[in-house]
Design an enzyme around this catalytic site. Structure first.
Site, short mmCIF file in Angstrom:
data_model
loop_
_atom_site.label_atom_id
_atom_site.label_comp_id
_atom_site.label_asym_id
_atom_site.label_seq_id
_atom_site.Cartn_x
_atom_site.Cartn_y
_atom_site.Cartn_z
N PHE A 227 2.84 -9.00 -3.43
CA PHE A 227 2.04 -7.60 -3.07
C PHE A 227 2.84 -6.56 -2.84
O PHE A 227 2.64 -5.51 -1.90
CB PHE A 227 1.22 -7.98 -1.80
N GLU A 231 9.34 -6.52 -3.59
CA GLU A 231 9.87 -5.97 -4.93
C GLU A 231 11.56 -5.38 -4.41
O GLU A 231 12.27 -5.66 -5.32
CB GLU A 231 9.22 -4.49 -4.78
N ARG A 309 4.28 8.85 -5.11
CA ARG A 309 2.99 8.38 -5.39
C ARG A 309 1.96 8.90 -4.49
O ARG A 309 0.75 9.10 -4.96
CB ARG A 309 3.06 6.94 -5.69
N ARG A 341 1.03 -2.98 -2.69
CA ARG A 341 -0.27 -2.61 -3.66
C ARG A 341 -0.67 -1.44 -3.33
O ARG A 341 -1.35 -0.94 -2.37
CB ARG A 341 -1.19 -3.66 -3.52
N PHE A 343 1.42 1.45 -3.50
CA PHE A 343 2.74 1.95 -3.38
C PHE A 343 2.34 3.48 -3.12
O PHE A 343 2.99 4.49 -3.80
CB PHE A 343 3.28 2.03 -4.96
N ALA A 509 4.14 -1.83 -9.75
CA ALA A 509 3.50 -0.66 -10.40
C ALA A 509 2.26 -1.14 -11.48
O ALA A 509 1.94 -0.57 -12.56
CB ALA A 509 4.39 0.31 -11.13
N GLU A 710 -3.12 -3.18 -9.08
CA GLU A 710 -3.30 -2.53 -8.12
C GLU A 710 -4.51 -1.66 -7.89
O GLU A 710 -5.32 -1.54 -6.69
CB GLU A 710 -2.27 -1.44 -7.73
N1 MTE Z 1 -2.10 -10.69 -7.41
C1 MTE Z 1 -1.61 -11.87 -6.53
N2 MTE Z 1 -2.38 -13.02 -6.41
N3 MTE Z 1 -0.52 -11.90 -5.73
C2 MTE Z 1 0.39 -10.70 -5.53
O1 MTE Z 1 1.45 -10.77 -4.96
N4 MTE Z 1 0.59 -8.50 -6.39
C3 MTE Z 1 -0.25 -7.07 -6.62
C4 MTE Z 1 -0.95 -7.03 -7.83
N5 MTE Z 1 -1.64 -8.45 -7.63
C5 MTE Z 1 -0.06 -9.56 -6.33
C6 MTE Z 1 -1.30 -9.48 -7.10
C7 MTE Z 1 0.77 -6.25 -6.89
S1 MTE Z 1 1.39 -5.12 -5.65
C8 MTE Z 1 1.16 -5.37 -8.18
S2 MTE Z 1 2.16 -4.25 -8.42
C9 MTE Z 1 0.52 -6.28 -9.33
O2 MTE Z 1 0.09 -7.47 -9.04
C10 MTE Z 1 2.18 -6.80 -10.03
O3 MTE Z 1 1.84 -7.55 -11.04
P1 MTE Z 1 1.25 -6.93 -12.68
O4 MTE Z 1 2.28 -5.81 -12.90
O5 MTE Z 1 1.44 -8.19 -13.59
O6 MTE Z 1 -0.23 -6.74 -12.51
N1 HPA Z 2 5.39 1.61 -8.35
C1 HPA Z 2 5.79 0.55 -7.97
N2 HPA Z 2 6.80 0.10 -7.62
C2 HPA Z 2 7.94 0.74 -7.77
C3 HPA Z 2 7.36 2.25 -8.50
C4 HPA Z 2 6.35 2.62 -8.55
O1 HPA Z 2 5.92 3.57 -9.02
N3 HPA Z 2 8.62 2.86 -8.49
C5 HPA Z 2 9.86 1.90 -8.27
N4 HPA Z 2 9.17 0.71 -7.67
MO1 MOS Z 3 3.25 -3.42 -6.30
S1 MOS Z 3 3.34 -2.58 -4.66
O1 MOS Z 3 3.98 -2.28 -7.28
O2 MOS Z 3 4.67 -4.69 -6.36
#
Ligand code: MTE
Ligand code: HPA
Ligand code: MOS
Length: 762
Positions: A227, A231, A309, A341, A343, A509, A710
């Site tokens: 989540f 990162e 953001r 999530r 950001f 992101a 997100e």
């Molecule tokens: N879904 C689950 N089950 N677990 C997670 O940790 N992280 C969220 C989202 N959904 C998360 C989740 C966050 S903060 C992001 S940025 C995106 O998943 C990252 O994955 P994606 O870019 O493949 O969507």
């Molecule tokens: N979103 C999520 N994670 C990030 C970003 C962003 O824009 N920039 C750097 N890490």
């Molecule tokens: Mo999601 S907060 O961009 O890992």
């Protein structure tokens, strides 16, 4: 075709049977393993004047106590600035580790940690945004976005001024931070890490050990949730494990307990917003002056892009003719707040929704009418100069959702209910969400992949994205299977490793599939065209006459199975592997001028929520939520549904239940599941309808799909607004507001305020 089909998550079976392995589970593979445990400072701010490790070394089972003297490279894990010393001389938050014990068992390490003698000189601490502002304690200079003529603010007939305090949020991933490090057969460093960003973890480990990157390999099998909390914040634990392994020449495990994880790791940023908004009498927003302050905690981390953001999203779905927005990150003596999530987007969007809700009540208009009147229309640009492509989808989603959720009819029914109930009131609200997709730092928007096909036609996919439960591997598997025309079970997505694909970006992101999926498709396309050449050669026809179908090709009336084709290619000495690459086109942003196109596209959605509030207690129930989300052409509808439901509920937790409290000493008072209220099954709306916008192919993206990770979180703002609607029904107060989160306690006091003399209980 696998793409577009509702397939189960590739690990669903393992997840529910408990067979899915996580980093900590791999410890049993290392018989010689040492456990690490930190010596934690009992102050929020203090100087470390002396450390005596001798008493700890007498504890049975203790192997070593790591201090700064053990660091061969640079003893710092800061990702943006090098501002996170692993062994600080100045303690910057309560329980910050100052040394780490290595022992044969976790218990021995914990006992010995208590015997390390540390002398401190306590210093005054800064524990709130207001205090940081007063003491000029900031981590950044002001960030600024401005557009239009701000004289419109003073000329507006209606002014809405105020302040909104927004709470942070604990990630509470089910799997706490974990890392195992060991020396490989050649003496190089290997690390298993629960990290969203294996490349950065590799870089930090290399920095701390003074090694070049090619001597460090980081692997992430999967995460039990991240989540955003992993990162950058996985790096420190990997660095400690690697340092321990380097020193002791034995494998080392660092795994935080829940309490330690909550005490040591960063959270969603708390925000303070100060605003002045001008409206016309018919509810059009004319100008907005906005000051955002975030509580960044002790180090910079990702606080700067998060504030950007927030500034990018303070428009949400609305056209702002004139705006001046300034954001500043406060430095406090708390955990270093980090990605979560959305950001920063959620905080920015919450403020504009607050403003519109207050304006609607002032003007005596329905909130949905004021929202709708301010929507972006096709042709509009944002306050940072980006054209709002797809703006027509906003109105489309809005109207369809109002329709399918019976919005108008239910509003009347609720008015009837409220007229006949003195102590329970219902509220209904619809809110939109527009979320920009791309890393705002343009260079992060790149991805690589290496696809290997073996002579038997089976496929391995290596790519840079990590799996945290969001279903990235599932979508990658679908994309590779579809590109190669093979069944899903012929494709294995390999765990993410820095020695397979280098220089990756964080999986963040929401762009994981957009970026890595496109890189995988690129690699597959290259192999595919080579296979077509092979088939054409074998059949004596033109390559354009070869039909690449399900599990093989048809050429000149001959059908060749995929695995036969692979064997033929091998015999013809045609390589069956390729690397793919993708970089998002057309995006750019200039921080100095505050203009550009930071986002490749916007994800749109809306939600209608209905609540019932008990005026005696402030307790509420979420009766029903309807969501309509634009996911483009979904690659994986079941996965996208899970993301939508989960993201929404996580947002409901942030806005209505989860409250972080730091005490006067800087201790996190809500440091465990007993004091930090998380949403659970009982917070899921009684009726929960999730739909995706149909016929919504997104131009230029992988399979015409859109990001989903997100965006749905911000649909939970509909619940906060429904609560406002219900609270307002207890009286005839014009200004109905409460800080975020709207806990039952806050809702109760808001009801008390709204119940004017006339309505007050006897
Ligand atoms: N879904 C689950 N089950 N677990 C997670 O940790 N992280 C969220 C989202 N959904 C998360 C989740 C966050 S903060 C992001 S940025 C995106 O998943 C990252 O994955 P994606 O870019 O493949 O969507
Ligand atoms: N979103 C999520 N994670 C990030 C970003 C962003 O824009 N920039 C750097 N890490
Ligand atoms: Mo999601 S907060 O961009 O890992």
């Amino acid at each position: 075709m696998s793409v577009g089909r509702s397939v189960p998550h590739e690990s669903a079976h393992e997840h529910v049977t408990g067979r899915a392995l996580y980093t900590d589970d791999l410890a049993s593979r290392f018989p010689n393993l040492l456990h690490a445990w930190p010596v934690c400072a009992p102050h929020a701010h203090a100087l470390v004047t002396a450390i005596d490790i001798a008493p700890a070394l007498e504890e049975p089972g203790v192997v070593h106590v790591l201090t700064k003297d053990d660091v061969p490279g640079e003893g710092d894990s800061g990702s943006t600035r090098h501002d996170e010393p692993l062994f600080p001389g100045e303690v910057m938050f309560h329980r910050q580790p100052v040394a780490w014990v290595l022992a044969e068992t976790l218990q021995a390490a914990q006992r010995a940690a208590r015997r390390v003698k540390v002398d401190y000189t306590p210093l005054p601490s800064i524990l709130s945004i207001q205090q940081a502002i007063d003491e000029n304690s900031f981590l950044t200079s002001p960030l600024r976005l401005a557009d239009g003529d701000m004289s419109a603010l003073d000329e507006s007939p209606v002014r809405i001024d105020g302040e909104l305090t927004i709470g942070g949020q604990e990630h509470f991933y089910l799997e706490t931070q974990a890392s195992i490090a060991w020396l490989d057969e050649t003496g190089a460093m290997s690390v298993h890490s629960s990290t969203q960003h294996p490349t950065e973890t590799q870089e930090i480990v290399a920095r701390v050990l003074g090694l070049s990157a090619n001597h460090v390999t980081v692997e992430c099998l999967r995460m039990g949730g991240a989540f955003g909390g992993k990162e950058v914040q996985a790096n420190a634990w990997a660095a400690i494990a690697a340092l321990g392994a380097w020193k002791a020449r034995r494998p080392v495990l660092v795994r935080l307990t829940r309490q330690l994880d909550m005490a040591l790791t960063g959270k969603r940023h708390p925000f303070l917003a100060r605003y002045s908004a001008g409206f016309s009498n018919d509810g059009h927003l004319q100008a907005l002056r906005l000051a955002l302050f975030s509580d960044g905690g002790w180090s910079l981390d990702l606080s700067e892009p998060i504030m950007w953001r927030a500034l990018f999203h303070c428009d949400n779905a609305y056209h702002l003719p004139a705006i001046e927005a300034v954001g500043r990150v406060c430095r406090t003596h708390k955990t270093s707040q980090t990605a979560f999530r959305g950001f920063g987007g959620p905080q920015g969007m919450l403020v504009i929704e607050e403003i519109l809700a207050l304006a609607a009540r002032r003007l005596g208009l329905a909130p949905d009418v004021v929202r709708e009147r301010n929507f972006y229309c096709p042709g509009h640009t944002t306050h940072y100069g980006q054209k709002v492509d797809g703006a027509e989808r906003l109105g489309l989603i809005w109207n369809r959702l109002k329709d399918t959720s019976d919005f108008e009819k239910r509003r009347q029914a609720i008015a009837g209910f409220n007229a006949t109930h003195l102590h329970e009131k219902r509220g209904l609200a619809i809110t939109p969400a527009k979320f920009g997709i791309s890393f705002t730092a343009t260079f992060f928007n790149q991805a690589g992949a290496v696809v290997l096909i073996y002579r038997d036609g089976s496929v391995q996919v290596n790519q840079g994205g990590t799996e945290m439960g969001q279903g990235l591997y599932t979508k990658i598997q679908q994309i590779a299977a579809s590109s190669l025309g093979v069944p899903l079970d012929r494709v294995r997505v390999m765990s993410t490793r820095t020695d397979k694909v280098p220089n990756t970006s964080a999986t963040a992101a929401s762009a994981g599939t957009d970026l890595n999926g496109a890189a995988v498709a690129d690699a597959c396309a290259q192999i595919r065209s080579r296979l077509i050449e092979v088939a054409a050669g074998a059949c004596g026809c033109d390559p354009s006459a070869v039909v690449f179908g399900e599990n093989g090709v048809l050429a000149a009336g001959m059908s060749v199975a995929f695995h036969e084709l692979c064997e033929m290619a091998y015999k013809c000495r045609v390589p069956l592997f390729a690397h793919g690459f993708y970089k998002t086109p057309e995006i750019h942003f200039d921080q100095a001028s505050g203009r550009g196109r930071p986002f490749y596209y916007y994800a749109y959605g809306a939600a209608v929520s209905e609540v019932e509030v008990d005026g005696f207690t402030g307790a509420y129930r979420l009766l029903r939520t309807d969501i309509l989300q634009d996911v483009g052409d979904s690659i994986s509808p079941v996965v996208d549904r899970g993301q939508t439901e989960g993201g929404f509920i996580q947002g409901v937790g942030w806005l209505t239940l989860e409250e972080l409290i730091w005490d006067d000493e800087g201790r996190l008072a809500t440091g465990g599941a007993s004091t930090y209220k998380l949403p659970s099954w009982s917070e899921v709306p009684d009726r929960f309808e999730v739909e995706f916008l149909s016929g919504a192919t997104q131009p230029g993206t992988i399979g015409g799909s859109k990001a989903i990770g997100e965006p749905p979180l911000m649909l939970a703002i509909s619940v906060r607004e429904a609560l406002r609607d219900a609270v307002a029904a207890f009286g005839d107060e014009e200004r109905v507001t409460f800080d975020s989160p709207a806990t039952p306690e806050r809702v109760f006091f808001a009801v008390q305020r709204v119940r004017s003399e006339r309505h007050a209980l006897p």
